[in-house]
Every structure is written in structure tokens, then in C-alpha cells.
Write a protein that holds these residues in place. Sequence first.
Motif, PDB file in Angstrom:
ATOM      1  N   GLN A 151      48.766  19.156   5.872  1.00  0.00           N
ATOM      2  CA  GLN A 151      50.028  19.884   5.845  1.00  0.00           C
ATOM      3  C   GLN A 151      49.868  21.272   6.457  1.00  0.00           C
ATOM      4  O   GLN A 151      50.795  21.801   7.078  1.00  0.00           O
ATOM      5  N   PHE A 152      48.674  21.843   6.292  1.00  0.00           N
ATOM      6  CA  PHE A 152      48.387  23.192   6.774  1.00  0.00           C
ATOM      7  C   PHE A 152      47.622  23.177   8.087  1.00  0.00           C
ATOM      8  O   PHE A 152      47.849  24.012   8.957  1.00  0.00           O
ATOM      9  N   SER A 153      46.693  22.223   8.217  1.00  0.00           N
ATOM     10  CA  SER A 153      45.860  22.169   9.419  1.00  0.00           C
ATOM     11  C   SER A 153      45.216  20.786   9.534  1.00  0.00           C
ATOM     12  O   SER A 153      44.459  20.377   8.646  1.00  0.00           O
ATOM     13  N   LYS A 154      45.500  20.085  10.634  1.00  0.00           N
ATOM     14  CA  LYS A 154      44.864  18.780  10.854  1.00  0.00           C
ATOM     15  C   LYS A 154      43.371  18.941  11.096  1.00  0.00           C
ATOM     16  O   LYS A 154      42.572  18.088  10.707  1.00  0.00           O
ATOM     17  N   LYS A 155      43.012  20.040  11.731  1.00  0.00           N
ATOM     18  CA  LYS A 155      41.589  20.315  11.963  1.00  0.00           C
ATOM     19  C   LYS A 155      40.850  20.472  10.632  1.00  0.00           C
ATOM     20  O   LYS A 155      39.771  19.896  10.431  1.00  0.00           O
ATOM     21  N   ASP A 156      41.431  21.239   9.718  1.00  0.00           N
ATOM     22  CA  ASP A 156      40.799  21.440   8.417  1.00  0.00           C
ATOM     23  C   ASP A 156      40.713  20.131   7.637  1.00  0.00           C
ATOM     24  O   ASP A 156      39.754  19.904   6.894  1.00  0.00           O
ATOM     25  N   ALA A 157      41.720  19.279   7.809  1.00  0.00           N
ATOM     26  CA  ALA A 157      41.722  17.995   7.103  1.00  0.00           C
ATOM     27  C   ALA A 157      40.507  17.164   7.488  1.00  0.00           C
ATOM     28  O   ALA A 157      39.925  16.467   6.642  1.00  0.00           O
ATOM     29  N   GLN A 158      40.121  17.229   8.754  1.00  0.00           N
ATOM     30  CA  GLN A 158      38.949  16.488   9.211  1.00  0.00           C
ATOM     31  C   GLN A 158      37.652  17.159   8.762  1.00  0.00           C
ATOM     32  O   GLN A 158      36.683  16.496   8.394  1.00  0.00           O
ATOM     33  N   LYS A 159      37.649  18.500   8.780  1.00  0.00           N
ATOM     34  CA  LYS A 159      36.426  19.237   8.467  1.00  0.00           C
ATOM     35  C   LYS A 159      36.106  19.237   6.975  1.00  0.00           C
ATOM     36  O   LYS A 159      34.944  19.392   6.585  1.00  0.00           O
ATOM     37  N   TYR A 160      37.125  19.068   6.142  1.00  0.00           N
ATOM     38  CA  TYR A 160      36.910  19.198   4.697  1.00  0.00           C
ATOM     39  C   TYR A 160      35.911  18.159   4.182  1.00  0.00           C
ATOM     40  O   TYR A 160      35.040  18.469   3.353  1.00  0.00           O
ATOM     41  N   GLY A 161      36.018  16.935   4.638  1.00  0.00           N
ATOM     42  CA  GLY A 161      35.088  15.901   4.215  1.00  0.00           C
ATOM     43  C   GLY A 161      33.655  16.248   4.595  1.00  0.00           C
ATOM     44  O   GLY A 161      32.718  16.024   3.821  1.00  0.00           O
ATOM     45  N   GLU A 162      33.484  16.811   5.796  1.00  0.00           N
ATOM     46  CA  GLU A 162      32.150  17.226   6.247  1.00  0.00           C
ATOM     47  C   GLU A 162      31.610  18.360   5.372  1.00  0.00           C
ATOM     48  O   GLU A 162      30.423  18.396   5.021  1.00  0.00           O
ATOM     49  N   PHE A 163      32.492  19.296   5.018  1.00  0.00           N
ATOM     50  CA  PHE A 163      32.105  20.426   4.174  1.00  0.00           C
ATOM     51  C   PHE A 163      31.649  19.941   2.800  1.00  0.00           C
ATOM     52  O   PHE A 163      30.595  20.360   2.296  1.00  0.00           O
ATOM     53  N   GLU A 164      32.420  19.048   2.201  1.00  0.00           N
ATOM     54  CA  GLU A 164      32.051  18.507   0.894  1.00  0.00           C
ATOM     55  C   GLU A 164      30.731  17.754   0.955  1.00  0.00           C
ATOM     56  O   GLU A 164      29.888  17.883   0.061  1.00  0.00           O
ATOM     57  N   ALA A 165      30.537  16.981   2.020  1.00  0.00           N
ATOM     58  CA  ALA A 165      29.302  16.206   2.171  1.00  0.00           C
ATOM     59  C   ALA A 165      28.099  17.134   2.297  1.00  0.00           C
ATOM     60  O   ALA A 165      27.023  16.865   1.736  1.00  0.00           O
ATOM     61  N   MET A 166      28.273  18.252   3.036  1.00  0.00           N
ATOM     62  CA  MET A 166      27.197  19.225   3.181  1.00  0.00           C
ATOM     63  C   MET A 166      26.831  19.832   1.820  1.00  0.00           C
ATOM     64  O   MET A 166      25.651  19.935   1.472  1.00  0.00           O
ATOM     65  N   LEU A 167      27.842  20.230   1.036  1.00  0.00           N
ATOM     66  CA  LEU A 167      27.568  20.792  -0.284  1.00  0.00           C
ATOM     67  C   LEU A 167      26.874  19.778  -1.180  1.00  0.00           C
ATOM     68  O   LEU A 167      25.941  20.123  -1.920  1.00  0.00           O
ATOM     69  N   GLU A 168      27.292  18.518  -1.114  1.00  0.00           N
ATOM     70  CA  GLU A 168      26.683  17.477  -1.941  1.00  0.00           C
ATOM     71  C   GLU A 168      25.210  17.278  -1.587  1.00  0.00           C
ATOM     72  O   GLU A 168      24.371  17.084  -2.473  1.00  0.00           O
ATOM     73  N   ARG A 169      24.891  17.324  -0.285  1.00  0.00           N
ATOM     74  CA  ARG A 169      23.484  17.165   0.119  1.00  0.00           C
ATOM     75  C   ARG A 169      22.640  18.331  -0.393  1.00  0.00           C
ATOM     76  O   ARG A 169      21.513  18.140  -0.858  1.00  0.00           O
ATOM     77  N   ILE A 170      23.176  19.531  -0.308  1.00  0.00           N
ATOM     78  CA  ILE A 170      22.434  20.703  -0.775  1.00  0.00           C
ATOM     79  C   ILE A 170      22.241  20.640  -2.278  1.00  0.00           C
ATOM     80  O   ILE A 170      21.141  20.892  -2.795  1.00  0.00           O
ATOM     81  N   VAL A 171      23.291  20.282  -3.001  1.00  0.00           N
ATOM     82  CA  VAL A 171      23.184  20.161  -4.454  1.00  0.00           C
ATOM     83  C   VAL A 171      22.161  19.090  -4.822  1.00  0.00           C
ATOM     84  O   VAL A 171      21.346  19.273  -5.739  1.00  0.00           O
ATOM     85  N   ASP A 172      22.180  17.976  -4.122  1.00  0.00           N
ATOM     86  CA  ASP A 172      21.236  16.896  -4.397  1.00  0.00           C
ATOM     87  C   ASP A 172      19.798  17.359  -4.177  1.00  0.00           C
ATOM     88  O   ASP A 172      18.895  17.008  -4.949  1.00  0.00           O
ATOM     89  N   ALA A 173      19.588  18.177  -3.153  1.00  0.00           N
ATOM     90  CA  ALA A 173      18.240  18.671  -2.870  1.00  0.00           C
ATOM     91  C   ALA A 173      17.778  19.677  -3.914  1.00  0.00           C
ATOM     92  O   ALA A 173      16.611  19.679  -4.332  1.00  0.00           O
ATOM     93  N   MET A 174      18.693  20.538  -4.353  1.00  0.00           N
ATOM     94  CA  MET A 174      18.315  21.621  -5.261  1.00  0.00           C
ATOM     95  C   MET A 174      18.413  21.226  -6.728  1.00  0.00           C
ATOM     96  O   MET A 174      17.914  21.944  -7.607  1.00  0.00           O
ATOM     97  N   ASP A 175      19.027  20.087  -7.025  1.00  0.00           N
ATOM     98  CA  ASP A 175      19.267  19.676  -8.403  1.00  0.00           C
ATOM     99  C   ASP A 175      18.017  19.689  -9.283  1.00  0.00           C
ATOM    100  O   ASP A 175      18.071  20.155 -10.425  1.00  0.00           O
ATOM    101  N   PRO A 176      16.867  19.189  -8.818  1.00  0.00           N
ATOM    102  CA  PRO A 176      15.689  19.180  -9.691  1.00  0.00           C
ATOM    103  C   PRO A 176      15.257  20.566 -10.158  1.00  0.00           C
ATOM    104  O   PRO A 176      14.643  20.692 -11.228  1.00  0.00           O
ATOM    105  N   ILE A 177      15.571  21.599  -9.384  1.00  0.00           N
ATOM    106  CA  ILE A 177      15.170  22.961  -9.755  1.00  0.00           C
ATOM    107  C   ILE A 177      15.836  23.390 -11.052  1.00  0.00           C
ATOM    108  O   ILE A 177      15.291  24.199 -11.818  1.00  0.00           O
ATOM    109  N   LEU A 178      17.028  22.841 -11.326  1.00  0.00           N
ATOM    110  CA  LEU A 178      17.761  23.221 -12.535  1.00  0.00           C
ATOM    111  C   LEU A 178      17.078  22.719 -13.802  1.00  0.00           C
ATOM    112  O   LEU A 178      17.355  23.217 -14.890  1.00  0.00           O
TER     113      LEU A 178
END
Length: 580
Positions: A151-178
Motif C-alpha cells: 500500500q505504501f511501497s511495492k519495493k518495500d513489500a518485496q524487501k521486507y521478506g528479505e529483511f526478516e530472513a536476514m534477522l532470523e539468520r542472525i538470531v539463529d547464529a547468536m541464539d546459543p550465546i544467550l
Amino acid sequence: MLPISYRTRSGCVFALGRYFSTKPGVNGKQLKSSYDAIVIGGGHNGLVSAAYLQKSGLNVCVLERRHVIGGAAVTEEIVPGYKFSRASYVLSLLRPQIYQDLELKKYGLKVYLRDPNAYTPLIEPQTVNGQEVKSLTLGRDASKNREQIAQFSKKDAQKYGEFEAMLERIVDAMDPILDKAPLDMSTPWKQQSMGEKMGFLRNARNLFKSASKLGTDSLAFYELMTAPASKVLEKWFESEPLKATLATDAVIGAMISPDTPGSGYVLLHHVMGEIEGVKGAWGYVEGGMGAVSQAIANCAMDRGASVFTNKPVRTILTKNNEASGVVLEDGTEIRSKVILSNATPKVTFLDLLPQNVLPEGMMSELKQLNYESPVTKINVAVNKIPNFKADPNSSSNAVMPHHRCTIHLNCEDSKNIGEAYFKAQMGTYSKRPMIELTIPSSLDPTLAPPGHHVVLLFTQYTPYTLADGRTWSEEERNTYADIVFDCIEDYAPGFKDSVVGRDILTPPDLERVFGLTGGNIFHGAMSLDQLYMSRPMPAMCNYRSPVRGLYLCGSGAHPGGGVMGSPGRLAAMMVLKDRK
């Protein structure tokens, strides 16, 4: 006995007496003169420590200064008939291993999983590509997210999934440290025993595994740790409502703006959790957040631990630089050679320890820790569900999907968040404060009378001390709350008329009621200089203190704040290690 005040719909202020428990202990036990281990503070981390230590065979006593266990994870009926999660208000970060080890479902913990996750209504509709846009809703459905963001940006709509996936990979890598103690870099290698050296190497190997797992996301992780969240979000997205909504997770509970370097880590910290195996999900606890603490306490008590309320500790006793017990406010002395403090580092080492026990340099460093807080929590009882202009209710009191998630108000533009931050730096507050509004009764019917609701407002930015050194008077507190209510009224007309009562907690109130130094919900800023091997400071990063037998088990220790439980578990593990 302190009265708790609340304001009715007509504006009258009433006081409810705070009635203290008269039972010998939460589980009916009598206080003894000595224990194998004493836990100061019945917050969730302290209760986690008690449960693990009691299971290991130690006789454990928990001493809570208030009339109710839970610390900041507590449920209180401030307005008759309405149960508030008075401080912390949603659950996600509690570690899966603790769920399993303490059998929390068996002991009564029930969580309502939220979906959608976030709702940002616009105070006025925007016209984008000829279409009128009124709100942004984000949840677990990727296709619906793309539709909403487009509704706001078609470009952002495509990028959002990539952004979430990037955060999930980082969290998965750092999770054991917690779930592991940090590297202790404060003791020179030559002074460490062989066992300590081996432990250091094991921890270093685990850290290296996490770092190597980041792979091509290493640069993104480094940027999240060091750059302003605004810079990170600008690289990914162009639409302001999306950027501002995401920016709230980068500043929530922290006296920083999206433009503050390192604010990206706070964003990362808030996506590290999971509920029912769903990564990054948040939920409401049936009965409020106090039910989390109660489930943990149930486990600890079932294993034999003693839990007491109305037992404020006045002093930690030491002898020859070793812990020897505590003295309560009423003069009662309780002996133990193992003491775990769930209080903040400031309260533990500067208030409860006698002077001259710690080295002067360490005392100076402790005094420099940052406890700034921007938070004023307002708990509201209402007689009907809010009706947002952007997405009207299907009927007068119908619960809509967006009522179940975190509702972001005054968050259409990141600049508004930054302006509110700068107001607080000048000792005042914005007319358009950042508001995170949740309605847990939209999913949990046990919190309010039928058709009524509890509305929890997590607002910022408010300074601890106002301009010219003024303190928060009752008039000032209500003036600020009225500004917040006026803002909500702009988005949901009729909200103010629905209010039955309210409970206002500024940073000094959060400190007074819950013992949160500076009102800081994390027991200290989650900044790079106060994380991992520097939390709360390098010489105390492994839960031990220079006083033998005295440990820090609260959120002021690694891995930090939130209803996580990991500091409590790791501190207990350190106690057991030291007793071998």
C-alpha cells in the motif's frame, strides 16, 4: 502501607489500600535462621535461580520485599475487577530450555499467541499512487505482509521478506550465546587455574561457532551492533510508516533515538524470542505476566524452595570478603554462604553491601553504569474496546484482529520518535509521545469483566528528572497521562469516555515500586559498553562478584533484560560450578 491511586471516568481520584500477605511464606513455610542459598528478590530471574538450585539439592530461600512475587513480571488488580500486567506486558524472550527444565506448562503457564504482531494506524489517511491508505498491519502471514506494505511501497513489500530472513539468520547464529556465560576477559591468563583456562577455551570456541555461522551476514550483524537503526532501515526501506514501526523495536525501553549508534542491537534483542516454537512471536500470558512468575515459583516450591514476601533485605553480610548472610529491614538475620541478588547492580553492590567491601575503583565503575529510562507505563481499565478511525469495529464492542497485537501510535514518521527523544533530553516530554498500546484482554478473558478491557500503554520519552531539577508531582503525572490519552483519542474517538481508572508509573515510580534503578526495565542500558563480557562490567561478567559467594542473577547480568530467565539460570549454574 502505600496507597495506590486511580482516576475514575468522572475524574475523581480514589485510593486503594495495598493489603499485604500475612502468611508465613508463599508456600506456608516458616523462615529459618540459615539456608544453603538465599535469593534476594522474587522476580522471574531470582525464581529461576531458586528452582534450579533447589533441584540440585540445595535448601533455597527467596526473599521478596513486596507483598507479591514477580518483580516487574507481576499481575496486580489496581482498579477493582481489572488485572494489569503492571510493568512487563508481553512474553517472547523466555528461553526454551527454561520452559522445558522447569516444566512451566505443568505448573500453570498458558500463553495466547498473537497474530497479527503490529498495527500502525495513521492519524490521517495518506494518498499513495492514487489510493487512500489508513494503516499498516504486520503478522506471521508473509503474503498479507506484502499486501499491507505494498500500500505504501511495492519495493518495500518485496524487501521486507528479505529483511526478516536476514534477522532470523542472525538470531539463529547468536541464539546459543544467550544460554552460555560470557567470556571473562578481566582475569589475566597467567592467574587462571587450569580448569578456568579450559572453561575459557570452551566458551571461546562456542563464540567462534556463532560468529562463523553468521557467514555472509557478518557485516549486517556488525552494522546492527554499531550503526543507528535509522541508517539500517534507510538502506532497506523507503516508506515511513514501515520504518517508524520497525524503529520502535530499536528504542523500546531505551533512552536512545533511532539515530543513536548501536540502536540496531535493541531491535535485534526484541526479535530473539519464540513462543510455542514460533520464532520471533510474542504472546499474552493468561492471568497476566504475574502468571509467568507464579509458574516458576510453583516449580521452585514444588521442589522444596521457600518463597517469602514482605521480606525486604537491608544488608548483605560479609566476613573476610565472603558472603555470610543477610539482615532484613526488621533486623532478622539469616545465614548463608551463597547469596544471589536479583536486584540491579546498583542496589546490590552500592545499597546492600556495606561500604569499603569492594575496591574503590570498582565502586567508581559501578556508579558510572547507565540506568537512564524513557518509560512511563500507564495501565488503563476501560468499559469497551477502542474503536480506531483507520479500521472501525464491525460492531460497537467487537474485538478486531488489530486489537490483539501491539498498536503503535504517533509512529507514522521516525522524525516524531526522534523529536520526542530530544524533548526528554531537555527535561520535558513531547505532545506526541511514542505509544505502544496493547489490549491483552482481547485474547485473555480472565483480566477484565465481560465486555470490559485492560489497556496497557508503554510510552516514551519521559525523563527521570524534569527540567530545572523538578520531580514528578501528582499533577505533572496526570498532565502527561492526559496528553497520552488525547493522542489516543485522535486515533480512537471515544477512548477517554471509556476509561474506568488508570495507574501511572513514571521512571521514578518504576524505581520506587519495582526497584528498577532509574526506572530502567533492563536493569541497565542495553548498550554495547554494557553487554556480554561488559555486563554489568568486565570484572563481574560471569555472575560472580569480588565477594566470594555473592552472585548477580538479575537482568543486570548477561544476556540482559526482558522476561528471559537466562541470567537466573546461568547464575545458578555458576553457583553449582563453584561448589564442586
